[in-house]
Scaffold this motif. Structure first.
Motif, mmCIF file in Angstrom:
data_model
loop_
_atom_site.group_PDB
_atom_site.id
_atom_site.type_symbol
_atom_site.label_atom_id
_atom_site.label_comp_id
_atom_site.label_asym_id
_atom_site.label_seq_id
_atom_site.Cartn_x
_atom_site.Cartn_y
_atom_site.Cartn_z
ATOM 1 N N LEU A 113 0.856 -1.048 0.107
ATOM 2 C CA LEU A 113 -0.348 -0.246 0.556
ATOM 3 C C LEU A 113 1.027 1.532 -0.202
ATOM 4 O O LEU A 113 0.679 2.516 -0.426
ATOM 5 N N ARG B 65 6.723 3.722 -8.073
ATOM 6 C CA ARG B 65 5.773 2.658 -8.904
ATOM 7 C C ARG B 65 7.320 1.675 -9.379
ATOM 8 O O ARG B 65 8.322 1.983 -9.605
ATOM 9 N N GLN C 87 1.525 -1.263 -14.028
ATOM 10 C CA GLN C 87 1.065 -1.516 -15.374
ATOM 11 C C GLN C 87 0.755 -0.098 -16.329
ATOM 12 O O GLN C 87 0.414 1.112 -15.185
ATOM 13 N N HIS D 274 -7.017 -4.254 0.157
ATOM 14 C CA HIS D 274 -6.507 -3.112 0.033
ATOM 15 C C HIS D 274 -6.323 -2.351 -1.899
ATOM 16 O O HIS D 274 -6.612 -3.329 -2.655
ATOM 17 N N ARG D 275 -6.088 -0.715 -1.421
ATOM 18 C CA ARG D 275 -6.028 -0.846 -3.197
ATOM 19 C C ARG D 275 -4.958 -0.484 -3.678
ATOM 20 O O ARG D 275 -3.428 0.411 -2.406
ATOM 21 N N PRO E 34 -1.226 0.508 -6.758
ATOM 22 C CA PRO E 34 -0.751 1.365 -7.228
ATOM 23 C C PRO E 34 -1.268 1.793 -8.704
ATOM 24 O O PRO E 34 -1.289 2.858 -9.212
ATOM 25 N N PHE F 85 -6.908 -4.712 -3.570
ATOM 26 C CA PHE F 85 -6.160 -6.493 -4.303
ATOM 27 C C PHE F 85 -6.801 -6.826 -2.530
ATOM 28 O O PHE F 85 -6.481 -7.099 -1.752
ATOM 29 N N GLU G 109 -3.842 -8.805 0.013
ATOM 30 C CA GLU G 109 -2.577 -9.333 0.094
ATOM 31 C C GLU G 109 -2.919 -11.198 0.917
ATOM 32 O O GLU G 109 -3.502 -10.892 1.494
ATOM 33 N N MET H 76 -6.970 -7.004 -10.366
ATOM 34 C CA MET H 76 -6.628 -6.324 -11.868
ATOM 35 C C MET H 76 -5.498 -6.844 -12.594
ATOM 36 O O MET H 76 -4.192 -5.991 -12.719
ATOM 37 N N CYS H 77 -4.656 -8.309 -12.053
ATOM 38 C CA CYS H 77 -3.539 -8.235 -12.827
ATOM 39 C C CYS H 77 -2.074 -7.091 -12.115
ATOM 40 O O CYS H 77 -1.396 -6.822 -13.055
ATOM 41 N N LYS H 78 -2.535 -7.274 -11.289
ATOM 42 C CA LYS H 78 -1.560 -6.170 -9.989
ATOM 43 C C LYS H 78 -0.077 -7.097 -10.347
ATOM 44 O O LYS H 78 -0.244 -8.617 -10.367
#
Lengths: 293, 811
Positions: A4, A9, A14, B695-696, B698, B703, B705, B773-775
C-alpha cells in the motif's frame, strides 16, 4: 501493508499504454494495420512477379520462387503459433486481438504468396498437395472469420442474459414440475410425459446440433399427444400441456445456443487438423525439393 | 460463596484461556468462568476438521498456550493440554448473569446461583453473543448446530433448518444446492417470513417450487432424537427423518450485558467498542476487556492480550506489547532516534487530528501506518495516482500544486490526501515536500477507524476536506478565509441511489459538491429523459441556478448511494461577488456544460436513435452499479464468440482460479457486464475484513494480500457477487506437455473433478478470491489481453460515457 505504501512505482506497475481501452474488433484493429501490411505484400508480389524476368520461366525452383517459398513456409509456422500464443499466459504485454488480426490478414495473403510461389505449375504430386492443403486451411479460416463477424450477435440475442448452466437448470426445473404435475394423469397420458422427462437435451448428434432440427424431440411429441388427448382430468392435463410448452421453449433456446456455438467452433475441427496435415505435407515438399536439388 | 481470587476471567476463548494460563503460571489466584462444558466454545463449534489460520504472520505469539495453523481438533487438543499444564482453574457451566461490587471486591453471580468474588475481572466474552438455543425435548443433542461454515460439508443428509430469518434461509439455500443431494426442510413457527429480506424469501420460495427443499410454516420442533425429529404441525404431530438440525434462532448481543456493568462504549453505533486504557482497563476500574469484544477479532491478538492483561494486573508496568518490535520497525528509518513511546507521543502532540487519540489507539493506528522522512522537493504523490490513504505532517510542510504554477502550502500539524480518502477517487493534485520533513501515512482502514472512534478527528478531517475540495474546484482563486462563511453553512446530505436531488424546471439556487458517490444528469427531451452527463465525486452542480437565477435546466439524481455537500445559494453568491476571477471560472464551466447540453440536443434532432441508444446504455450502466466503479470489465457481445479465453487467461495468470464469470451478468444492446470486480470507489468488500488484507494498489486495483482467514465477510458484503470462496487447485502439468501429450486439464481453471482427484482426501482451506486487475503483471489485465476478437475492454464509467463515445457512435 507494505504494498500500500510503495512510494516509487515498481516496474511491474501497469502503464496506461498497456491497458486496452479502445473498443475495436480484431478486423478493424489499429485502423486495419494488418490488412494494409498484408495487402501491400500481395501487391508487391504481384507486381514484382510481372516485372522480374526469371529464365526459363517462373517456378518454385527459381531464386524468386525460393524467396516466396521461404516467406510462405515461415509464415505458415508463425500462423500456427497462434494456438500456442492464445494459451500461454506470459506476463509481458501482448494482445491476442492484434495476433488474431495479423493471423487473419497474413493468412489470407498466403493465397498470393503460395500460389505465386508455384509459378502456377500445379500437378498431381506432394508439392501441389501442400498447396491444396494450404488453400483448404485458408478456406476454413475464411469461414471462421465470417462466423466470428456475424454470429456473436445472434448468440447474445438468443441467450437473453441467461448462462448455459441456467438454461439447463431451467429445463431441469420444468422436469421437476412436470414430474409432480403429471401424477394425476392416466397411464396413457403419462407415457409420453415420462419419455419427455427421460429426454437428454444434448442428444441428437452432430447433424441435429448444427441444423437445430430435432424431429424426434420427445417433449414436442408429448406436447402434441397431450394437446390431442382427452383421457385425463382436463385441469391436470392443461397444466401439464402448459409446462410442456414452456419446456419446449426452454429446450429451443438451449438448442439454438448450442447450434450457434457449434457453428462458431466446428471450423476449428477442420482448420487445426488440416494445419498439421499441411505442415507434414510442407515438410515432405521441402525435403523432396532439397533431395532433388 | 467461594474464596476470593485476584482475577476472574469470563470466557474461555483464546483470550480468556491465555489470560488464565498466564495467571496459572504466575501462581496468581484466579478462576476461569466458562458457560459450556468445554473450553473455547466458538472454535469448538467449528465443523470437524476445519482449518484455523494463524494470521497475521508478522505478529509474534506471546502466550503460555500454543497456537499455530492447524485443524480444529489439533488446536483444541493443544489448548486442553496447555490449560492443564498451566494449572488453570476452570469453572464450567458458569454463565455469568450479573456483576456487582467494585475493584478489589467484585461479586460475580452465575445463572446457577453460584457467586464468585474477585479483585479484578477480565472480560473475554467475544462478540458472538449467545445464540438462542432450541428449547424442546432433546435440545442438547450434538447433531444440533448453530452455524454452517461450509454447505459442502453436508452431502446426502436429511437436514432441518429451524428459524426463518435471513441466517436460516441462507443456510437452508446453501445446503439445498442440488449437487449436494440433501433433503432439506425449513421450519417457520408463523405463517409468513416477515423477518427475512424479500430477496431471500423469493429465492427460498423458488427453491421450494423446484422441489429443492420443503418449506413448512406454522410448524415447530417438538422432540429431537438421533436420526429423527418430531414436529408440531397444525394437523398434529409428525416425525420426519433428520440427521442434522441447523438452529438459527437469533442471538443476544453481548453489549447489553457489558453495559450493565457500567462500562462505557465509544459510541452508540454497532461498530463501537468499550472505551479502554493502554492496559485494557475499561471505564470501570478493575474490569479489563480483551479480545474480539475489545475490537481484536484475530486469535493471535486475543492470546497476546490475555497474557499482557494478566501481567498488567500483576503490576508489571514495564511490559511492552508484543507488537513493539513492529512499531519500532515503522520508526526505524527516521533521522531522529527515539523510543517507540516517545515517537508516539511526538506524533500525538504535533498532529492536530491525533490530539484526542488514546495511547492504545495510537499504537493501533501506527501499525497500519507508515512514517517516512522526506527531503525538500520529494514528490509525496502525483496527481492522478490512485490512493486513499491519509497523510499527516508531523514535521516540515508540503506544497500542493493546485493548478499550473499555483502552489499552496499546507503547514505542519495539518493533513493532506483526505480527498482520496473520502471520495475514493484518484489524487487531485501533486504534493511535494516544502522542506525536509516527517509525514505519517495512515491507511484508509485505519483512517476510517480513527474517524469513527474519535469525533474530533472526524470533524477536523471533514472540514478540511470540504475546504480543499472547493479550493480545487475553483483552481486557486480562493483562500481558506473566503470559504469560511460557505463552509460554515454547508450541510452534508446522504442520498440513496436513484434519488432525485434537483428537478428540471424547479426554482432553486443551492449548489452541491459531490463528496462521495456519483450523479447522473438527465434532461427531458421530447418527453423522454436523455442522459447528459455522469458526474463523479469531486464535481459540483447547481451552479447555473445561482449565476442566472433561472429554473434548473436538468434533473440530477444519484447514480449510487452518495454524500453531497449542500452550499446555500446566498453564501455562494457572496463568495463569487468577493472574488471576480472565481466568478469568471465558474461562468466558463457553466458555458462549457451548456454547450455540451446543446450538442446532445442537436444530435437528438438528427441522430435520434443514436442518442436514445447512448442514453439507454448509460441508464443500463448506472443500473448495474457501474456508477461507483473505477475500472470495470465490459464485453461487447457483437464480438464475443464465447470462447471463454478471458476466464482461462484469468485462471492461468493467477493461482488457477478464474475471478470472472463471463457468461453471467446483465446485457443491454449487446453490451454485457460480466460478473467481475469493478474496483469500486468505496469497496464494499473492505468494510469488514478481520485480518485487514484488502487494499487498493498503485493502479487503483482493489486486491487481497495473503492472510485471508476465509471468513467470507467480503463475499457477503460485495453487492455484485464477484468474490468467490475457493481453495487454489494443485499445480497443473505444463502447457506444452498438455499440447503434446494431452496430459492434465489444459488451460484455464481445472474442473472440480480433476482437482478432487489430485487432492484425494485433503481438504484445503477456502479463502476469498477476487480480481486484482492482474496486479504486478506488466502486460496488464489478462482478460483483455487474451480476448481474440477485442470484445473485452476495461473502462471507467466516465471514460465509457464520455461525449466522445456518442460522437464515435453517430459518425
Amino acid at each position: 501493508m507494505a504494498s500500500l505504501f510503495q512510494r516509487r512505482r515498481s516496474k511491474a506497475t501497469q502503464v496506461e499504454r498497456v491497458r486496452e481501452r479502445r473498443h475495436e474488433g480484431f478486423l478493424r484493429y489499429a485502423g486495419f494495420r494488418w490488412a494494409k501490411i498484408s495487402g501491400g505484400l500481395c501487391l508487391l508480389i504481384i507486381v514484382s512477379y510481372a516485372l522480374i524476368d526469371v529464365t526459363p520461366r517462373h517456378n518454385g525452383g527459381s531464386w524468386y520462387g525460393y524467396t516466396l517459398g521461404t516467406i510462405g513456409a515461415a509464415l505458415i509456422l508463425w500462423l500456427t503459433a497462434l494456438g500456442y500464443r492464445k494459451r500461454k499466459m506470459t506476463r509481458d504485454h501482448w494482445s491476442l486481438k492484434a495476433w488474431t488480426s495479423a493471423h487473419v490478414y497474413l493468412g489470407l495473403s498466403l493465397i498470393i504468396i503460395g500460389t505465386w510461389h508455384t509459378g502456377f505449375q500445379l500437378g498431381w504430386n506432394v508439392h501441389t498437395l501442400a498447396w491444396a492443403l494450404m488453400m483448404l486451411v485458408i478456406l476454413s479460416g475464411l469461414y471462421g472469420v465470417i462466423v466470428y463477424a456475424t454470429l456473436p450477435q445472434a448468440l447474445s440475442n438468443n441467450r437473453e442474459q441467461m448462462t448455459q448452466m441456467q438454461m439447463l437448470e431451467a429445463i431441469r426445473a420444468f422436469d421437476r414440475q412436470l414430474h409432480s404435475a403429471a401424477q394425476p394423469l392416466t397411464p396413457e397420458d403419462t407415457a409420453p410425459v415420462l419419455a419427455a422427462l427421460d429426454e437428454d437435451p444434448f442428444a441428437g448428434g452432430i447433424a441435429a446440433r448444427l441444423s437445430g432440427r430435432y424431429p424426434n424431440c420427445a417433449t414436442a411429441a408429448a406436447y402434441r399427444a397431450l394437446s390431442a388427448s382427452r383421457s385425463s382430468d382436463a385441469e391436470a392435463r392443461t397444466k401439464v400441456v402448459g409446462l410442456l410448452s414452456q419446456k419446449e421453449a426452454a429446450l429451443a433456446r438451449l438448442r439454438e445456443h448450442l447450434r450457434i456455438r457449434a457453428l462458431l467452433e466446428i471450423w476449428l475441427y477442420v482448420h487445426v487438423p488440416l494445419t498439421f496435415a499441411l505442415i507434414a505435407a510442407l515438410s515432405a515438399h521441402i525435403v523432396s525439393v532439397f533431395f532433388y536439388w | 460463596m467461594s474464596e476470593a481470587v485476584k482475577v476472574a476471567i469470563i470466557g474461555s476463548g483464546p483470550a480468556g484461556l491465555s489470560a488464565a494460563s498466564r495467571a496459572g503460571q504466575l501462581g496468581m489466584s484466579h478462576i476461569l468462568l466458562e458457560k459450556t462444558d468445554h473450553l473455547s466454545d466458538t472454535i469448538f463449534k467449528y465443523q470437524k476438521g476445519k482449518r484455523v489460520l494463524a494470521t497475521p504472520e508478522r505478529l509474534d505469539l506471546r502466550s503460555d498456550c500454543r497456537f499455530a495453523e492447524g485443524a480444529r481438533e489439533y488446536i483444541l487438543g493443544n489448548w486442553d493440554e496447555d490449560a492443564a499444564n498451566n494449572k488453570v482453574q476452570v469453572a464450567y457451566h458458569a454463565e455469568v448473569a450479573e456483576v456487582s461490587g467494585e475493584k478489589g471486591a467484585f461479586a460475580i453471580k452465575t445463572t446457577k446461583g453460584d457467586v464468585y468474588t474477585a479483585e479484578n475481572i477480565v472480560l473475554a466474552i467475544g462478540t458472538q453473543g449467545n445464540p438462542n438455543r432450541m428449547r424442546c425435548e432433546g435440545a442438547d443433542l450434538p447433531h444440533i448446530i448453530y452455524q454452517v461454515d461450509d454447505p459442502e460439508d453436508f452431502k446426502d443428509r436429511h437436514i432441518t433448518v429451524v428459524g426463518s430469518g435471513d441466517a436460516g434461509i441462507e443456510n437452508a439455500l446453501g445446503v439445498a444446492e442440488e449437487a449436494l443431494e440433501n433433503t432439506v426442510t425449513i421450519l417457520n413457527r408463523s405463517k409468513d417470513f416477515a423477518r427475512a429480506k424479500a430477496k431471500n424469501v423469493a429465492d427460498m420460495m423458488e427453491a421450494g417450487e423446484n422441489g429443492l427443499m420443503s418449506i413448512r410454516t406454522e410448524t415447530q420442533p417438538k422432540k429431537v432424537e438421533p436420526g429423527f425429529l418430531t414436529l408440531e404441525t397444525p394437523d398434529g404431530d409428525e416425525t420426519i427423518p433428520c440427521d442434522v438440525i441447523v438452529a438459527r434462532l437469533g442471538s443476544v448481543a453481548p453489549r447489553g450485558f457489558v453495559e450493565s456493568m457500567g462500562i462505557e462504549f465509544t459510541g452508540p453505533d454497532r461498530e463501537a467498542f468499550p472505551k479502554l486504557s493502554p492496559i485494557f482497563e475499561s471505564t470501570v476500574p478493575g474490569i479489563f476487556v480483551i479480545g474480539a469484544l475489545a475490537g481484536y477479532p484475530l486469535i493471535k491478538h486475543c492470546m497476546n492480550q490475555g497474557y499482557d492483561v494478566v501481567e498488567f494486573i500483576n503490576g508489571n508496568s514495564d511490559l511492552t506489547p508484543a507488537d513493539e518490535k513492529d512499531l519500532a520497525a515503522i520508526f526505524e528509518g527516521l533521522p531522529k532516534k527515539k523510543s517507540v513511546s516517545e515517537w508516539l507521543e511526538y506524533l500525538r502532540t504535533r498532529v492536530s487530528i491525533f490530539a484526542d487519540v488514546s495511547p492504545l489507539q495510537m499504537r493501533e493506528f501506527m501499525l497500519d501506518s507508515k512514517v517516512a522522512f522526506y527531503r525538500k522537493g520529494d514528490v509525496v504523490f502525483e496527481k492522478g495516482e490512485p490512493g486513499s490513504s491519509l497523510f499527516a505532517i508531523a514535521d516540515g510542510f508540503v506544497e500542493v500544486e493546485v493548478g499550473p504554477g499555483v502552489i499552496v502550502p499546507i503547514e505542519q500539524g495539518s493533513i493532506f490526501g483526505e480527498v482520496g480518502l473520502i471520495s475514493g477517487r484518484k489524487r487531485g493534485a501533486t504534493i511535494r515536500a516544502g522542506a525536509d520533513g516527517i509525514f505519517v501515512e495512515v491507511s484508509r482502514t485505519a483512517a476510517l477507524k480513527l474517524m469513527a472512534s474519535v469525533p474530533g478527528a472526524k470533524r477536523a478531517i471533514n472540514r478540511i476536506s470540504l475546504e480543499r475540495q472547493l479550493l480545487q474546484i475553483f483552481k486557486g482563486g480562493l483562500t481558506v478565509d473566503d470559504l469560511g462563511p460557505v463552509v460554515d453553512t454547508a450541510e452534508v446530505e446522504r442520498v440513496p441511489a436513484g434519488k432525485i436531488v434537483l428537478t428540471e424546471g424547479e426554482q432553486g439556487d443551492d449548489v452541491y459538491v459531490i463528496r462521495s458517490g456519483s450523479m447522473v444528469v438527465e434532461k427531458d427531451i421530447g418527453g423522454k429523459p436523455i442522459f447528459l452527463r455522469y458526474l463523479p465525486a469531486g464535481s459540483f452542480f447547481g451552479e447555473m441556478g445561482v449565476l442566472s437565477g433561472a429554473p434548473r435546466n436538468a434533473t440530477v439524481k444519484a447514480a449510487v448511494g452518495a454524500e453531497l455537500i449542500k452550499l446555500t445559494g446566498e453564501s455562494f453568491r457572496k463568495m463569487l461577488a468577493a472574488r471576480p476571477q472565481v466568478r469568471e471560472a465558474t461562468e466558463a464551466a457553466v458555458a462549457e456544460r451548456a454547450q455540451m447540453n446543446s450538442f446532445i440536443e442537436s444530435r437528438k434532432a438528427s441522430y435520434s436513435s443514436a442518442v436514445d441508444l447512448y442514453s439507454d446504455t448509460a441508464s443500463f450502466i448506472m443500473k448495474e452499479g457501474l456508477g461507483e466503479a473505477t475500472d470495470a470489465l465490459l464485453i461487447d457481445e457483437n464480438l464475443c464468440v464465447g470462447c471463454d479465453n478471458c476466464e482461462k487467461a484469468c485462471a492461468d495468470s493467477h493461482e488457477g482460479l478464474s475471478r470472472l464469470d463471463r457468461e453471467a451478468g446483465k446485457t443491454f444492446a449487446h453490451l454485457h457486464v460480466p460478473t467481475s470486480c469493478r474496483h469500486c470507489e468505496h469497496p464494499h468488500c473492505m468494510a469488514d475484513c478481520p485480518p485487514n488484507v484488502i487494499h487498493r494498489g498503485p493502479d487503483g486495483e482493489v486486491f487481497m494480500e495473503p492472510g485471508c482467514i476465509g471468513c467470507g465477510n467480503c463475499m457477503r458484503n460485495c453487492p455484485y457477487g464477484v468474490i468467490r470462496m475457493e481453495a487454489a487447485p494443485p499445480q497443473k502439468p505444463s502447457l506444452l506437455r498438455w499440447l503434446l501429450t494431452g496430459f492434465g486439464p489444459g488451460p484455464g481453471e481445472p474442473s472440480p473433478k480433476w482437482t478432487k482427484k489430485q487432492l484425494g482426501d485433503e481438504k484445503p482451506k477456502k479463502i476469498a478470491v477476487k480480481c486484482d486487475m492482474c496486479k504486478g503483471i506488466a502486460g496488464g489485465p489478462a482478460c483483455v489481453r487474451a480476448c481474440p476478437t477485442g470484445a473485452a475492454i476495461r473502462v471507467s464509467p466516465e471514460e465509457f460515457l464520455s461525449i466522445a463515445r456518442l460522437d464515435e457512435d453517430t459518425d
